[in-house]
Design an enzyme around this catalytic site. Structure first.
Site, PDB file in Angstrom:
ATOM      1  N   HIS A   1       0.827  -1.214   0.000  1.00 22.86           N
ATOM      2  CA  HIS A   1       0.000   0.000   0.000  1.00 22.86           C
ATOM      3  C   HIS A   1       0.860   1.262   0.000  1.00 22.86           C
ATOM      4  CE1 HIS A   1      -4.109   1.673   1.466  1.00 22.86           C
ATOM      5  NE2 HIS A   1      -3.415   2.633   0.859  1.00 22.86           N
TER       6      HIS A   1
ATOM      7  N   HIS B   1       1.442   5.152  -2.114  1.00 21.85           N
ATOM      8  CA  HIS B   1       1.017   6.174  -3.076  1.00 21.85           C
ATOM      9  C   HIS B   1       2.272   6.862  -3.627  1.00 21.85           C
ATOM     10  CE1 HIS B   1      -3.270   5.967  -1.934  1.00 21.85           C
ATOM     11  NE2 HIS B   1      -2.788   5.661  -0.738  1.00 21.85           N
ATOM     12  N   LEU B   2       2.537   6.663  -4.911  1.00 20.16           N
ATOM     13  CA  LEU B   2       3.696   7.287  -5.544  1.00 20.16           C
ATOM     14  C   LEU B   2       3.352   8.607  -6.238  1.00 20.16           C
ATOM     15  CD1 LEU B   2       5.580   4.189  -7.027  1.00 20.16           C
ATOM     16  CD2 LEU B   2       6.122   5.502  -4.966  1.00 20.16           C
TER      17      LEU B   2
ATOM     18  N   ASN C   1      -4.511   5.970  -7.708  1.00 17.52           N
ATOM     19  CA  ASN C   1      -5.109   7.311  -7.740  1.00 17.52           C
ATOM     20  C   ASN C   1      -4.122   8.318  -8.331  1.00 17.52           C
ATOM     21  OD1 ASN C   1      -3.532   6.955  -5.437  1.00 17.52           O
ATOM     22  ND2 ASN C   1      -4.724   8.387  -4.205  1.00 17.52           N
TER      23      ASN C   1
ATOM     24  N   ASP D   1      -8.675   2.364  -4.014  1.00 15.17           N
ATOM     25  CA  ASP D   1      -8.213   2.904  -2.736  1.00 15.17           C
ATOM     26  C   ASP D   1      -8.287   4.423  -2.712  1.00 15.17           C
ATOM     27  OD1 ASP D   1      -6.842   2.635  -0.095  1.00 15.17           O
ATOM     28  OD2 ASP D   1      -5.430   3.929  -1.121  1.00 15.17           O
TER      29      ASP D   1
ATOM     30  N   HIS E   1     -10.416  -0.005   0.163  1.00 16.53           N
ATOM     31  CA  HIS E   1     -10.533   1.068   1.151  1.00 16.53           C
ATOM     32  C   HIS E   1     -11.992   1.050   1.576  1.00 16.53           C
ATOM     33  CE1 HIS E   1      -9.983   5.377   2.584  1.00 16.53           C
ATOM     34  NE2 HIS E   1     -11.301   5.273   2.500  1.00 16.53           N
TER      35      HIS E   1
ATOM     36  N   ASP F   1       0.781   2.552   3.847  1.00 17.55           N
ATOM     37  CA  ASP F   1      -0.107   3.580   3.304  1.00 17.55           C
ATOM     38  C   ASP F   1       0.649   4.907   3.169  1.00 17.55           C
ATOM     39  OD1 ASP F   1      -2.284   4.945   2.296  1.00 17.55           O
ATOM     40  OD2 ASP F   1      -3.410   4.995   4.173  1.00 17.55           O
TER      41      ASP F   1
ATOM     42  N   PHE G   1      -5.848  14.205   3.779  1.00 13.18           N
ATOM     43  CA  PHE G   1      -5.540  13.043   4.606  1.00 13.18           C
ATOM     44  C   PHE G   1      -4.212  12.419   4.170  1.00 13.18           C
ATOM     45  CE2 PHE G   1     -10.232  13.147   4.733  1.00 13.18           C
ATOM     46  CZ  PHE G   1     -10.469  13.004   6.102  1.00 13.18           C
TER      47      PHE G   1
END
Length: 423
Positions: free
Chosen positions: A54, A56-57, A88, A146, A173, A299, A317
């Protein structure tokens, strides 16, 4: 080239690891002269490279927050050799051409192994399903929306049926938007003292309860992202006991912090799901220890400094976690005697790889030589100014920790090394 890492701790003993043609050739005492190249492990812990399900790049589309290059450098510094990138982005991997574009960026810029997710629905809208068969052929590791929960039970059921047909997990999610009520932190005690709207625990657990029954009917592997509540743990435990194919992850920050640790209206403590009550935190620890929760995932969610300076109401967030996960967990759980180091490595490497049937995350003969060396004796302070990630948004800045990764290797090649470690 045959490489030998000498004098490292493995299963509590001092030993050597021999690497040949990118694989672990042997673990045990041997003559360093057998190798072409020797690395002095200096009595450090050796572990399989960590696997993060999990991350996020942000790239493409959010390069001001993170890039594939900076995010994977951060991963390498944190001991992670395989990471799964959330969808995303812009463009989003919801069709083959977009996924191929992202794969090309990864091939060009990544310092560690990146396995991209594809979205469940087009544009993560929660409406029309993507073509899972074609995206699987293109190399999607699994499917997730997600960041947003799939609100329609019918859509999620159809997604699970399609995923089951192609043998892929649905990764969720879990958040029922009708129960969020505009909240920005946990609906408990702290939000009331700060006069901020709360997010009820029910918003998460209700959707998990729905989804495990859908997964049972669809014969689908269902993986729950970032579990945060005691009710969610109970639902997952009951589902596993019923034989439903459900797996789950928990983040370091939900294991380490509760709403009681939020000092003020400080958005470095704002994440989704939010920091819950101390009772919830203890339930997460218990769920991890008894196998209800399968693994730990960061995350990692970088944001710019400006975005995180506006308090809970308007800041986004998310916090970063790749560079702090192991040291924080080692210091707070292994050093204190609650867990063994083998348990922690299992939750960060072996279990996540096992969940997704990945050939990584294991330290054994014949396995890919994805390794991390960890200094478990020296203590230092976390300094977000030293992060390789673009994101500095962490509530753990200044924490004193042990368990600092000093060298990370993929397929026998060093991808990151702490400068002074082997001087």
């Amino acid at each position: 080239m045959r490489k030998l890492i000498k004098d490292v701790i493995y299963q509590g003993e001092l030993t050597h690891v021999l690497i040949d043609q990118g694989q672990i050739a042997s673990i045990g005492n041997m003559d360093p002269n057998e190798a072409d190249y020797v690395i002095d492990g200096q009595g450090q812990q050796v572990a399989p490279g960590f696997v993060d399900l999990h991350v996020h790049l942000r790239e493409p589309g959010g390069e001001q927050k993170e890039t594939i290059a900076t995010g994977t450098q951060a991963a390498a510094r944190g001991g992670f050799t395989t990471i799964c990138a959330m969808p995303n982005t812009n463009p989003m991997p919801d069709e083959e051409v977009n996924l191929a574009f992202i794969q090309d960026l990864i091939k060009r810029d990544a310092f560690v192994r990146v396995l991209p997710y594809a979205a469940i629905t087009s544009g993560q809208s929660g409406e029309s399903l993507v073509d899972m068969k074609q995206l699987t052929k293109q190399g999607a590791v699994a499917f997730t929306d997600d960041g947003v929960g799939v609100q329609s039970a019918g859509t999620m059921f159809e997604a699970m049926q399609q995923a089951a047909q192609v043998g892929q997990p649905v990764v969720a999610h879990c958040e029922d938007n009708s129960l969020v009520y505009g909240g920005v932190m946990h609906d408990g005690e702290r939000n009331k003292s700060l006069n901020l709207p709360g997010i009820p625990s029910l918003s998460e657990s209700v959707q998990i309860a729905r989804d495990v029954l859908l997964a049972e009917a669809a014969h689908c592997h269902y993986h729950v992202c970032h579990v945060s509540t005691k009710e969610s743990v109970r639902v997952i435990r009951d589902a596993k006991q019923a034989g439903i194919h459900v797996t789950a992850e928990v983040t370091p920050h939900h294991l380490l912090l509760s709403e009681d640790d939020i000092p003020s209206d400080d958005a470095h403590y704002k994440m989704n799901p939010p920091l819950r009550s101390e009772v919830d935190r203890q339930a997460l620890i218990e769920g991890l220890e008894d196998g209800t929760i399968d693994c730990i995932a960061t995350d990692h969610a970088p944001h710019t400094k400006d975005e995180k300076t506006n308090g809970f109401l308007t800041s986004p967030f998310g916090i970063v976690g790749l560079e702090t996960a192991f040291p924080l967990l080692y210091t707070h759980f292994v050093e204190t005697g609650h867990w063994s180091i083998e348990q922690l490595i299992d939750w960060l490497a072996v279990k996540p790889a096992t969940i997704f049937h990945l050939p990584y995350g294991r330290l054994k003969m014949g396995a890919p030589a994805d390794l991390v060396l960890i200094n478990i004796t020296n203590e230092t302070a976390i300094d977000s100014g030293e992060f390789l990630s673009k994101g500095r948004n962490t509530p753990f800045n200044g924490y004193q920790v042990k368990g600092i990764p000093t060298l990370t290797m993929i397929n026998g090649e060093i991808v990151w090394q702490k400068e002074e470690a082997y001087a």
